[in-house]
Design a protein around this motif. Structure first.
Motif, PDB file in Angstrom:
ATOM      1  N   UNK A 146       0.816  -1.226   0.000  1.00 18.90           N
ATOM      2  CA  UNK A 146       0.000   0.000   0.000  1.00 18.90           C
ATOM      3  C   UNK A 146       0.843   1.265   0.000  1.00 18.90           C
ATOM      4  N   UNK A 147       2.162   1.138  -0.002  1.00 19.28           N
ATOM      5  CA  UNK A 147       3.036   2.314   0.038  1.00 19.28           C
ATOM      6  C   UNK A 147       3.390   2.721  -1.394  1.00 19.28           C
ATOM      7  N   UNK A 148       3.161   3.996  -1.701  1.00 17.97           N
ATOM      8  CA  UNK A 148       3.401   4.467  -3.067  1.00 17.97           C
ATOM      9  C   UNK A 148       3.528   5.988  -3.078  1.00 17.97           C
TER      10      UNK A 148
ATOM     11  N   UNK B  12       1.944   9.400  -4.728  1.00 21.25           N
ATOM     12  CA  UNK B  12       0.727   9.830  -5.435  1.00 21.25           C
ATOM     13  C   UNK B  12       1.083  10.796  -6.572  1.00 21.25           C
ATOM     14  N   UNK B  13       0.055  11.330  -7.211  1.00 26.75           N
ATOM     15  CA  UNK B  13       0.270  12.189  -8.384  1.00 26.75           C
ATOM     16  C   UNK B  13       1.044  13.453  -8.048  1.00 26.75           C
ATOM     17  N   UNK B  14       0.984  13.877  -6.784  1.00 26.08           N
ATOM     18  CA  UNK B  14       1.709  15.080  -6.357  1.00 26.08           C
ATOM     19  C   UNK B  14       3.131  14.784  -5.911  1.00 26.08           C
ATOM     20  N   UNK B  15       3.506  13.512  -5.959  1.00 22.16           N
ATOM     21  CA  UNK B  15       4.840  13.134  -5.507  1.00 22.16           C
ATOM     22  C   UNK B  15       4.949  12.910  -4.018  1.00 22.16           C
ATOM     23  N   UNK B  16       3.807  12.905  -3.302  1.00 28.27           N
ATOM     24  CA  UNK B  16       3.803  12.648  -1.857  1.00 28.27           C
ATOM     25  C   UNK B  16       3.718  11.149  -1.590  1.00 28.27           C
ATOM     26  N   UNK B  17       4.262  10.740  -0.449  1.00 30.55           N
ATOM     27  CA  UNK B  17       4.230   9.331  -0.072  1.00 30.55           C
ATOM     28  C   UNK B  17       2.883   9.007   0.549  1.00 30.55           C
ATOM     29  N   UNK B  18       2.292   7.914   0.134  1.00 29.67           N
ATOM     30  CA  UNK B  18       1.070   7.409   0.739  1.00 29.67           C
ATOM     31  C   UNK B  18       1.325   6.005   1.272  1.00 29.67           C
ATOM     32  N   UNK B  19       0.551   5.619   2.295  1.00 24.38           N
ATOM     33  CA  UNK B  19       0.621   4.255   2.805  1.00 24.38           C
ATOM     34  C   UNK B  19       1.406   4.099   4.085  1.00 24.38           C
ATOM     35  N   UNK B  20       2.276   5.064   4.418  1.00 28.85           N
ATOM     36  CA  UNK B  20       2.916   5.045   5.734  1.00 28.85           C
ATOM     37  C   UNK B  20       1.874   5.474   6.761  1.00 28.85           C
ATOM     38  N   UNK B  21       1.881   4.851   7.936  1.00 28.60           N
ATOM     39  CA  UNK B  21       0.869   5.211   8.930  1.00 28.60           C
ATOM     40  C   UNK B  21       1.471   5.215  10.312  1.00 28.60           C
TER      41      UNK B  21
END
Length: 558
Positions: free
Chosen positions: A545-547, A549-558
């Motif tokens: 789930x870590x990737x 996004x379109x803005x270059x921000x990291x998603x999936x870290x929690x």
């Protein structure tokens, strides 16, 4: 009602330049070695300059045995540090760095949560300042030099069957637990069976976290036992002549990292040994430096108090001459219900009886921590599903144990939610009520130390160790290592070695599978039950789930 994720909150942080954070502790900007704008290492010259200062008060945050419901120990550590600053105290936080293994495995980030976080969250959970990479490289340099020594004639007469130094990688990778190296013919050396541990289980990690300066670091690295001869004589890292180069690789990693909380309070994030397979505390360098420049230092020890707090007291405090003034044990209503037999899917429903049924796990930890001569406060980490009756049940139970429980809402409110806890902790710390002492004496035989922890902390009836293990411990005692403390490698989920046994079980046994001598770190690792020093990834790793996004921000870290 929807809530922002930890990473969303962290991304909105109003961070201050790291020089302003250093100012709060009196660290001049020329003694901060910046890694970008929001993190820096503290120079050795500055650390040397404050050694004459008096120590502040040391506060340890620990927890009950972890459950899938989550306890929030780091979040509480951060919240308490912010709370102390809120009530006018000069406080700093000391926590461990995050390992990439659990970050991509099942645990996610390790920087707190909600409005009680340390930032920059993404960098802290990924490469940060490169400390773990330096430790991995230094460790594997030694591995390469051992095999190279054997390849070029084996002047030290190393018995290739008795090389005890494994390799490391900061990743959960079960395929590397047991390996064979040097296949492929004469040019590749002599084939032998070995394996990998995760970097946070490396003795180099433990050494970095326990060393007091670069000279002490090199001495400890030199003391590492890497192999034995056919006559069972030890071969050290110093014999391989790797200690100097390893020290060079670790020179910068030895300096503590300074970052900040969401409320712009100082936090030292340095070192990261796991608490279930290593000693579970941040570095002595960071803690002792913080104590010289802050009036209150809030630190944490990993997993439940049966692991992290026990090792904090018996290993870190013993080695560094530290003594906590008060210990905060973190618990949640949700975890009490899980210990009381409630399934995770049903935790949102009120169940006071289950809370009461699960409280003995908390009670056991309170009793254990008190046995070190330190006063205990329980922090109830609040969840929105908690009812007043459930919270009161925990408070009543803790009162019966001779301690007090305070509801904390730092996840949702930041320091405002820990004012009561901070006020009480400061009162106790200033009262000097602690009379700290480790659980066992240095001169106790090694097996008795293991039995003392198993019986007094885990409440086991016996330790199961075969004759080979007993003989090994005796050999180490005869070789002069009998005064070392023991570092128990055990599941974090239970007082027993069975991760499915919740609550406060008694009448169980602790099987010892293996013992390892960490002569440089200065302890004996005792591997119990099925615990692994190289974890594996779960069936659905967090990495999926870590990737970006379109803005270059990291998603999936929690």
């Amino acid at each position: 009602m929807s809530y922002k994720s930890d990473i969303e909150i962290a991304r909105e942080a109003n961070k201050k330049p790291i020089q302003e954070i250093g100012d709060k502790l009196g660290i001049p900007s020329e003694h901060l070695l910046p890694y970008g704008h929001d993190k820096a290492k503290v120079s050795q010259d500055f650390i040397n300059s404050v050694q004459g200062n008096d120590n502040g008060k040391l506060i340890l945050v620990t927890a009950i045995n972890p459950t899938p419901a989550g306890e929030g120990k780091t979040t509480t550590t951060v919240g308490l540090g912010d709370g102390l600053n809120r009530i006018g105290k000069k406080a700093a936080i000391c926590i461990r760095e995050a390992s990439l293994g659990p970050c991509f495995g099942m645990k996610g980030g390790a920087a707190g949560g909600g409005y009680a976080q340390v930032v920059p969250m993404e960098e802290m959970n990924l490469h940060f300042t490169g400390d773990f990479h330096a430790i991995t490289t230094a460790h594997n340099l030694l591995s390469a030099m051992i095999d190279n020594h054997i390849y070029w004639g084996n002047e030290l007469a190393i018995d290739e069957r008795r090389v005890v130094w494994r390799r490391v990688l900061d990743m959960n990778d079960r395929a590397l637990r047991d390996t064979v190296t040097s296949l492929g013919g004469v040019a590749n050396g002599f084939p032998r069976q070995t394996g990998f541990d995760i970097t946070v289980a490396s003795e180099v990690m433990a050494i970095l976290c326990l060393a007091t300066d670069l000279d002490d670091l090199q001495r400890r690295l030199g003391d590492i036992i890497v192999a034995y001869t056919r006559k069972k004589e030890p071969i050290t890292c110093r014999d391989i002549q790797a200690d100097g180069a390893m020290t060079v690789l670790l020179k910068d990693a030895m300096q503590p990292n300074l970052v900040q909380t969401l409320e712009n309070n100082p936090a030292f994030v340095h070192g990261g040994p796991f608490a279930n397979i290593a000693h579970g505390c941040n570095s002595v360098m960071a803690t002792t430096t913080a104590l010289k420049i802050a009036d209150y230092v809030v630190t944490e020890a990993g997993f439940g108090a049966d692991l992290g707090a026990e090792k904090f007291m018996n290993i870190k405090c013993r080695k560094a001459g530290l003594a906590p003034s008060v210990v905060v044990v973190v618990a949640t209503v949700r975890a009490m219900k899980m210990n009381g037999g409630v399934a995770k899917a049903d935790l949102g429903e009120e169940n006071v009886d289950a809370v009461k049924k699960g409280c003995p796990n908390l009670g056991r930890h309170i009793e254990n921590v008190k046995s070190f001569g330190v006063p205990v406060v329980v922090a109830i980490n609040h969840f929105v599903t908690d009812t007043d009756a459930e919270v009161q049940a925990v408070k009543d139970y803790v009162a019966e144990q001779g301690s007090e429980a305070i509801l904390c809402q730092h996840w949702a409110k930041g320091s405002e939610g820990t004012e009561e806890l901070a006020t009480r902790v400061a009162e106790i710390a200033e009262g000097d009520w602690a009379n700290f002492a480790p659980l066992y004496a240095d001169d106790m035989p090694l097996l008795e130390k293991v039995e003392t922890i198993a019986k007094r902390i885990y409440r086991a009836d016996e330790v199961l160790a075969d004759q080979k293990i007993r003989n090994q411990l005796k050999e180490w005692e005869e070789a002069g290592y009998g005064n070392l403390p023991v570092c128990m490698a055990k599941t974090q989920y239970s007082f027993t070695t069975d991760p499915t046994r919740r609550g406060a079980p008694t009448g169980h046994s602790v099987p010892v599978r293996e013992v390892r001598l960490s002569a440089g770190a200065g302890f004996v690792v005792v591997i119990c039950g099925e615990i692994m020093t190289m974890p594996g990834l779960p069936s659905k790793p967090a990495a999926e789930a870590i990737k970006l996004n379109a803005d270059g921000d990291i998603e999936g870290l929690f």
